[in-house]
Design an enzyme around this catalytic site. Structure first.
Site, mmCIF file in Angstrom:
data_model
loop_
_atom_site.group_PDB
_atom_site.id
_atom_site.type_symbol
_atom_site.label_atom_id
_atom_site.label_comp_id
_atom_site.label_asym_id
_atom_site.label_seq_id
_atom_site.Cartn_x
_atom_site.Cartn_y
_atom_site.Cartn_z
ATOM 1 N N GLU A 1 -9.384 -1.681 -11.547
ATOM 2 C CA GLU A 1 -8.771 -1.491 -10.296
ATOM 3 C C GLU A 1 -7.354 -2.044 -10.490
ATOM 4 O O GLU A 1 -6.504 -1.573 -9.938
ATOM 5 C CB GLU A 1 -9.556 -2.304 -9.418
ATOM 6 C CG GLU A 1 -9.419 -2.177 -8.065
ATOM 7 C CD GLU A 1 -10.268 -2.794 -7.049
ATOM 8 O OE1 GLU A 1 -11.150 -2.274 -6.467
ATOM 9 O OE2 GLU A 1 -9.999 -4.113 -6.910
ATOM 10 N N HIS B 1 -7.649 3.136 -0.884
ATOM 11 C CA HIS B 1 -9.098 2.936 -0.400
ATOM 12 C C HIS B 1 -9.123 2.097 0.411
ATOM 13 O O HIS B 1 -7.966 1.219 0.671
ATOM 14 C CB HIS B 1 -10.088 2.426 -1.672
ATOM 15 C CG HIS B 1 -10.150 1.302 -2.242
ATOM 16 N ND1 HIS B 1 -11.092 0.632 -2.820
ATOM 17 C CD2 HIS B 1 -8.704 0.503 -2.343
ATOM 18 C CE1 HIS B 1 -10.605 -0.718 -3.361
ATOM 19 N NE2 HIS B 1 -9.370 -0.701 -3.088
ATOM 20 N N CYS C 1 -7.973 -6.586 1.244
ATOM 21 C CA CYS C 1 -8.579 -5.246 1.009
ATOM 22 C C CYS C 1 -9.096 -4.495 1.968
ATOM 23 O O CYS C 1 -9.453 -3.345 1.876
ATOM 24 C CB CYS C 1 -9.445 -5.457 -0.154
ATOM 25 S SG CYS C 1 -8.999 -6.062 -1.559
ATOM 26 N N HIS D 1 -4.731 0.742 1.228
ATOM 27 C CA HIS D 1 -3.886 0.235 0.129
ATOM 28 C C HIS D 1 -4.187 1.240 -1.111
ATOM 29 O O HIS D 1 -5.289 1.900 -0.974
ATOM 30 C CB HIS D 1 -3.937 -1.182 -0.148
ATOM 31 C CG HIS D 1 -5.263 -1.573 -0.665
ATOM 32 N ND1 HIS D 1 -6.408 -1.823 0.240
ATOM 33 C CD2 HIS D 1 -5.757 -1.928 -1.757
ATOM 34 C CE1 HIS D 1 -7.450 -2.333 -0.627
ATOM 35 N NE2 HIS D 1 -7.184 -2.209 -1.888
ATOM 36 N N ASP E 1 -8.403 12.029 -8.110
ATOM 37 C CA ASP E 1 -7.071 11.541 -8.399
ATOM 38 C C ASP E 1 -6.368 12.105 -7.144
ATOM 39 O O ASP E 1 -6.388 13.233 -6.623
ATOM 40 C CB ASP E 1 -6.650 12.430 -9.417
ATOM 41 C CG ASP E 1 -5.121 12.087 -9.774
ATOM 42 O OD1 ASP E 1 -4.877 10.783 -9.755
ATOM 43 O OD2 ASP E 1 -4.308 12.624 -10.193
ATOM 44 N N HIS E 2 -5.266 11.069 -6.658
ATOM 45 C CA HIS E 2 -4.593 11.286 -5.455
ATOM 46 C C HIS E 2 -5.298 11.776 -4.186
ATOM 47 O O HIS E 2 -4.856 12.473 -3.282
ATOM 48 C CB HIS E 2 -3.546 12.383 -5.691
ATOM 49 C CG HIS E 2 -2.359 12.032 -6.612
ATOM 50 N ND1 HIS E 2 -2.223 11.811 -7.821
ATOM 51 C CD2 HIS E 2 -0.935 11.639 -6.190
ATOM 52 C CE1 HIS E 2 -1.380 11.321 -8.294
ATOM 53 N NE2 HIS E 2 -0.441 11.217 -7.362
ATOM 54 N N HIS F 1 -4.628 1.850 -5.742
ATOM 55 C CA HIS F 1 -4.592 1.489 -7.058
ATOM 56 C C HIS F 1 -4.001 2.531 -7.979
ATOM 57 O O HIS F 1 -4.641 3.748 -7.847
ATOM 58 C CB HIS F 1 -5.884 0.807 -7.387
ATOM 59 C CG HIS F 1 -6.206 -0.368 -6.628
ATOM 60 N ND1 HIS F 1 -5.566 -1.460 -6.881
ATOM 61 C CD2 HIS F 1 -6.997 -0.592 -5.853
ATOM 62 C CE1 HIS F 1 -6.060 -2.466 -6.103
ATOM 63 N NE2 HIS F 1 -6.895 -1.771 -5.289
#
Lengths: 136, 136, 136, 136, 136, 136
Positions: free
Chosen positions: A125, A15, A34, A40, A80-81, A42
């Site tokens: 996060e 994100h 961020c 980047h 996811d991913h 998480h």
């Protein structure tokens, strides 16, 4: 008798925090690293908590198998991913902060649960930063 | 929409539980080996939870960067690698139990936060013992 | 067939890193805030690992009950809620770094185990800093 | 000033989820592999939370030593290394779901605590599934 | 260049430690409450470690997707929510200690991996007790 | 006497697994959802282990303060909140698998450590997947 059952889930995503109409400088000032335009990511950990009456026969508030399936369908599969900003429509015009991700997840799960069940969502996060949303 | 953001922090410190006007026997009876006059210590883990409205623009309840800085200045810097009984003035006349450390931290952080934000502090003395204080 | 069994244990203690014959400045230069003369402390986590043949009858390398008792007698009892520098004789003339604490524990446990068993000790001073010693 | 103190405990046990008057098929449909007639088991983690006034002298809500002893006597001793269905009388006619185990523990501990203390029990059946009960 | 990749897995099972030809007294003397004839259980955590050359093209020692599938087929499916003594044939005449469970898992996985890969299995019976087996 | 000191560190990053000269289908076949062209991300946890002689005076293998600074300069600063594929030059022509990230980190840290110290790097891509590299 009322109890709260909690189920943990997990997804990995990329994100970027930024406000479209702001300059890069302003975004960096507010969101720091961020706001990196290259994204980047998480490992997001999720705890879904459901409060309601314990069924006197089964001893269940909710069948965790069903809760697990709902979380899989509505959160893990679409998140996811993925790149949250680009690939998850809810964040097209919403900054994917932990607060907003928790709110989006809560809204999606709320529709799938019986009205008499109270829902709380906690989104990690990182191990140091997390957020709780109860629909208030 | 209201959410709660949580930030974890950490400090290592020595302490001793005892009441000055009590005899050593009485202190040992109540506080056990925690009253050892030569001190013992802990890796204290801290969770600071702040509840408030999610800013519709930024998606933040509070900028975690700022919260992290406040915790660093007001808790980590004055408590880390210190002897709480001797070097932290708040415990000169207050027994440094986990309850009292949580209260002292809450009082220090409360002053630095906007009035509309609710504050909760959870202090882990060990993985098995921890305390929550909400200013009630 | 050889296997390694691991047993975790725990103690809380105060300590201070310093070399007696050094000045306070030199100690601070090398050991930083760990040289605070008023002590600080840690929740030490310990993993004791014992490698040896699996007994074909019992399926045990060593009876964990016995290993647990040895760790309790030789480590937890003399170290827990103690000031390592003042109250544990092994550190009278030895700086209580994580390395040295691991070595002292290894030496104490080595004497209590059969010669054919290999011993490794891992000592966690915090979740971020830990040390392994194998008697080499 | 009110605070909540939390104490963690642990027990390992076997159990099976099923309703006696149901067929095996119905039990499997509702409880899945948790209804295996040969039992399966868990490392149960327990957090007991007690909320009350902080004693202005000692700085304690409750002496954790006493709380630890009560948990040992009333939960760990009767539950650890036991088959909950067969050996723990409270589950003779009660399905040992996480919800029901939490309720049974809460009822046992409630009797041992002063009336002015509020009690919450959180039972972890696994790292992903857990339950909270507050006596409501 | 050689690296070791590790993959975690999980299963919940019941077991009992005992030697058939021993008396109950002897079994209790050696295995303590782990010899309870009604069984107890654990959340077993498993780490499977595979060491080998890093493929210069893919950057993989082994495709973790494949390793995950093998662990699922050969360990999680046959062990999860089972009574190891009764339902897992490998423990018909073998005491299901953590050592023996690790050995059985290692033997099963060894057959499925290329010969040039080294295999290590770590089995956690609880957070405090675990075992490593390398096929030596 | 030789001991191994371990230091943990952390960074969050985005990445994508793929081989440039392969088709999207081939990349998806080998790397699955990890080949998502929009990237996904992880909270990477890193353990850096340094083995060497314990200095008889200080009781240190290496001053952890220095090790922490080296990790910060050479890993956390260039990797944290970055897109590994785009922003970290070492991955321009190298697939950022956990194996390759561990190798790149090992190479960077190796240059900064005394020759007599042995270095091992363990990189956690998630709590379930991790990799160890020792420079072999």
């Amino acid at each position: 008798m009322k109890a709260t059952v909690h189920r943990k889930a997990h997804f990995n995503a990329a994100h970027r925090l930024f406000i479209k109409e702001w300059t890069d400088e302003k975004n960096f000032e507010v969101f720091g690293k961020c706001s990196n335009p290259h994204y980047h990511g998480h490992n997001y950990d999720l705890t879904v908590s459901v409060c309601g009456d314990v069924d006197p026969k089964t001893g269940f508030v909710i069948n965790l198998k069903r809760l697990k399936d709902v979380i899989y369908e509505d959160v893990e599969l679409p998140f996811d991913h993925k790149n949250l900003n680009i690939e998850v429509p809810e964040f097209k015009d919403r900054n994917p902060t932990a607060e907003n991700i928790a709110i989006v997840i809560w809204n999606k799960l709320r529709e799938k649960l019986r009205d008499d069940l109270e829902l709380t969502v906690t989104l990690y996060e990182s191990q140091r930063n997390f957020v709780t949303y109860r629909g208030e």
